[in-house]
Design a protein around this motif. Structure first.
Motif, PDB file in Angstrom:
ATOM      1  N   GLY A  78      23.202   8.997   5.706  1.00 25.76           N
ATOM      2  CA  GLY A  78      22.158   7.988   5.728  1.00 25.76           C
ATOM      3  C   GLY A  78      21.115   8.246   4.659  1.00 25.76           C
ATOM      4  N   LEU A  79      19.932   7.704   4.870  1.00 30.45           N
ATOM      5  CA  LEU A  79      18.827   7.888   3.926  1.00 30.45           C
ATOM      6  C   LEU A  79      17.871   8.936   4.490  1.00 30.45           C
ATOM      7  N   ARG A  80      17.480   9.872   3.642  1.00 33.74           N
ATOM      8  CA  ARG A  80      16.527  10.902   4.057  1.00 33.74           C
ATOM      9  C   ARG A  80      15.280  10.816   3.190  1.00 33.74           C
ATOM     10  N   LEU A  81      14.138  10.909   3.846  1.00 31.87           N
ATOM     11  CA  LEU A  81      12.862  10.750   3.154  1.00 31.87           C
ATOM     12  C   LEU A  81      12.511  12.013   2.382  1.00 31.87           C
ATOM     13  N   ILE A  82      12.186  11.855   1.093  1.00 32.92           N
ATOM     14  CA  ILE A  82      11.824  12.991   0.251  1.00 32.92           C
ATOM     15  C   ILE A  82      10.301  13.163   0.236  1.00 32.92           C
ATOM     16  N   TYR A  83       9.601  12.138  -0.204  1.00 32.03           N
ATOM     17  CA  TYR A  83       8.150  12.103  -0.252  1.00 32.03           C
ATOM     18  C   TYR A  83       7.701  10.677   0.016  1.00 32.03           C
ATOM     19  N   TYR A  84       6.454  10.546   0.427  1.00 28.15           N
ATOM     20  CA  TYR A  84       5.913   9.212   0.575  1.00 28.15           C
ATOM     21  C   TYR A  84       4.436   9.211   0.217  1.00 28.15           C
ATOM     22  N   ARG A  95      21.277   6.233  -9.538  1.00 25.26           N
ATOM     23  CA  ARG A  95      22.387   7.147  -9.246  1.00 25.26           C
ATOM     24  C   ARG A  95      22.259   8.342 -10.189  1.00 25.26           C
ATOM     25  N   LEU A  96      22.112   9.536  -9.625  1.00 27.65           N
ATOM     26  CA  LEU A  96      21.898  10.743 -10.422  1.00 27.65           C
ATOM     27  C   LEU A  96      23.054  11.714 -10.232  1.00 27.65           C
ATOM     28  N   LEU A  97      23.590  12.191 -11.356  1.00 29.96           N
ATOM     29  CA  LEU A  97      24.653  13.181 -11.330  1.00 29.96           C
ATOM     30  C   LEU A  97      24.159  14.423 -12.061  1.00 29.96           C
ATOM     31  N   VAL A  98      24.162  15.555 -11.379  1.00 25.60           N
ATOM     32  CA  VAL A  98      23.734  16.816 -11.987  1.00 25.60           C
ATOM     33  C   VAL A  98      24.955  17.716 -12.142  1.00 25.60           C
ATOM     34  N   LEU A  99      25.242  18.069 -13.389  1.00 25.97           N
ATOM     35  CA  LEU A  99      26.432  18.872 -13.669  1.00 25.97           C
ATOM     36  C   LEU A  99      26.126  20.355 -13.746  1.00 25.97           C
ATOM     37  N   ASN A 148       0.810  -1.215   0.000  1.00 24.32           N
ATOM     38  CA  ASN A 148       0.000   0.000   0.000  1.00 24.32           C
ATOM     39  C   ASN A 148       0.842   1.264   0.000  1.00 24.32           C
ATOM     40  N   SER A 149       1.923   1.267   0.786  1.00 27.95           N
ATOM     41  CA  SER A 149       2.697   2.489   0.995  1.00 27.95           C
ATOM     42  C   SER A 149       3.993   2.457   0.183  1.00 27.95           C
ATOM     43  N   MET A 150       4.367   3.632  -0.329  1.00 28.56           N
ATOM     44  CA  MET A 150       5.608   3.736  -1.097  1.00 28.56           C
ATOM     45  C   MET A 150       6.358   4.994  -0.685  1.00 28.56           C
ATOM     46  N   TYR A 151       7.691   4.968  -0.826  1.00 35.85           N
ATOM     47  CA  TYR A 151       8.556   6.018  -0.289  1.00 35.85           C
ATOM     48  C   TYR A 151       9.687   6.325  -1.266  1.00 35.85           C
ATOM     49  N   TRP A 152      10.109   7.574  -1.263  1.00 42.56           N
ATOM     50  CA  TRP A 152      11.312   7.978  -1.990  1.00 42.56           C
ATOM     51  C   TRP A 152      12.315   8.549  -0.991  1.00 42.56           C
ATOM     52  N   TYR A 153      13.564   8.031  -1.060  1.00 43.67           N
ATOM     53  CA  TYR A 153      14.657   8.493  -0.223  1.00 43.67           C
ATOM     54  C   TYR A 153      15.811   8.940  -1.103  1.00 43.67           C
ATOM     55  N   ARG A 154      16.660   9.772  -0.536  1.00 44.27           N
ATOM     56  CA  ARG A 154      17.944  10.047  -1.142  1.00 44.27           C
ATOM     57  C   ARG A 154      19.039   9.694  -0.137  1.00 44.27           C
ATOM     58  N   GLN A 155      20.168   9.202  -0.674  1.00 44.11           N
ATOM     59  CA  GLN A 155      21.282   8.840   0.189  1.00 44.11           C
ATOM     60  C   GLN A 155      22.498   9.647  -0.226  1.00 44.11           C
ATOM     61  N   GLN A 171      21.223  18.154  -6.029  1.00 48.20           N
ATOM     62  CA  GLN A 171      20.376  16.962  -6.144  1.00 48.20           C
ATOM     63  C   GLN A 171      21.151  15.744  -6.645  1.00 48.20           C
ATOM     64  N   THR A 172      22.446  15.911  -6.837  1.00 56.35           N
ATOM     65  CA  THR A 172      23.307  14.765  -7.112  1.00 56.35           C
ATOM     66  C   THR A 172      23.265  13.837  -5.915  1.00 56.35           C
ATOM     67  N   SER A 173      22.842  12.604  -6.148  1.00 51.54           N
ATOM     68  CA  SER A 173      22.624  11.689  -5.032  1.00 51.54           C
ATOM     69  C   SER A 173      22.269  10.308  -5.578  1.00 51.54           C
ATOM     70  N   VAL A 174      22.077   9.378  -4.663  1.00 51.57           N
ATOM     71  CA  VAL A 174      21.516   8.083  -5.024  1.00 51.57           C
ATOM     72  C   VAL A 174      20.090   8.047  -4.467  1.00 51.57           C
ATOM     73  N   TYR A 175      19.147   7.724  -5.323  1.00 51.74           N
ATOM     74  CA  TYR A 175      17.735   7.755  -4.949  1.00 51.74           C
ATOM     75  C   TYR A 175      17.209   6.331  -4.820  1.00 51.74           C
ATOM     76  N   PHE A 176      16.556   6.088  -3.693  1.00 45.80           N
ATOM     77  CA  PHE A 176      15.970   4.776  -3.444  1.00 45.80           C
ATOM     78  C   PHE A 176      14.467   4.892  -3.272  1.00 45.80           C
ATOM     79  N   CYS A 177      13.779   3.957  -3.879  1.00 47.93           N
ATOM     80  CA  CYS A 177      12.346   3.813  -3.689  1.00 47.93           C
ATOM     81  C   CYS A 177      12.115   2.621  -2.774  1.00 47.93           C
TER      82      CYS A 177
END
Lengths: 114, 113
Positions: free
Chosen positions: B42-48, B109-113, B30-37, B85-91
């Motif tokens: 550690g992992l920080r919650l962006i939205y859920y 893995r996102l790299l913003v130049l 039912n529930s889903m989450y987006w984190y960035r590391q 916003q360069t980071s690793v994003y986990f769902c």
């Protein structure tokens, strides 16, 4: 303000010995705690958890201890194996009070030496 | 049963570009989450999304938007990417009710130049 703290960024242990990872928290509303393991280039995988109504939970080589009065928990791995080399994250939840959101520590990198 | 899947695995963006990170789960959660590391944090919650049709801000929502497309899919959009916003994003996803364990995807893995 980080509510979950893992003050040891790294830990090196010999194969076969015990690994002890520590975690402290500040939010007294936390009532459920989890440990995740993460290998490079992979997502975290659930390892073991403990509810605040318990002070110990064991699963094979992994045991988590919770000391509520000290707001401290620890993960024991016995015996340590080379495959245990990974980053370990401690996480905490305040259950229904916060939609089961998890707060994570910064992680501890464990290296198991042969 | 693939669990939680994320696309793409790796992306390079220029500052100001937009992109959408895709996440899908086949566990009927039912529930889903987006984190960035980020290193040392550690992992920080962006939205859920506690359930289909609802979304809420987490700890670090600025610069992001989300869409819970259906029960399976939860996307994260960067409208105007910034180097910060360069980071690793986990769902991640969670089943329901009193079950508190979240299950994670492999990350983007996102790299913003």
């Amino acid at each position: 303000d980080q509510q979950v703290k893992q003050n040891s960024p790294s830990l090196s242990v010999q194969e076969g010995r015990i690994s002890i990872l520590n975690c402290d928290y500040t939010n007294s509303m936390f009532d459920y705690f989890l440990w995740y393991k993460k290998y490079p280039a992979e997502g975290p995988t659930f390892l073991i958890s403990i509810s605040s109504i318990k002070d110990k939970n064991e699963d094979g080589r992994f045991t988590v201890f919770l000391n509520k009065s000290a707001k401290h928990l620890s993960l024991h791995i016995v015996p340590s194996q080379p495959g245990d080399s990974a980053v370990y994250f401690c996480a905490a939840s305040a259950s229904p009070f916060n939609d089961y959101k998890l707060s994570f520590g910064a992680g501890t990198t464990v290296t198991v030496r042969a | 049963n693939a669990g939680v899947t994320q696309t793409p695995k790796f992306q390079v963006l220029k500052t100001g570009q937009s992109m959408t990170l895709q996440c899908a789960q086949d566990m009927n959660h039912n529930s889903m989450y987006w984190y960035r590391q980020d290193p040392g944090m550690g992992l920080r919650l962006i939205y859920y999304s506690a359930s289909e049709g609802t979304t809420d801000k987490g700890e670090v929502p600025n610069g992001y938007n989300v869409s819970r497309l259906n029960k399976r899919e939860f996307s994260l959009r960067l409208e105007s990417a910034a180097p910060s916003q360069t980071s690793v994003y986990f769902c991640a996803s969670r089943i329901r009710g009193g079950e508190e364990t979240q299950y994670f995807g492999p990350g983007t893995r996102l790299l913003v130049l």
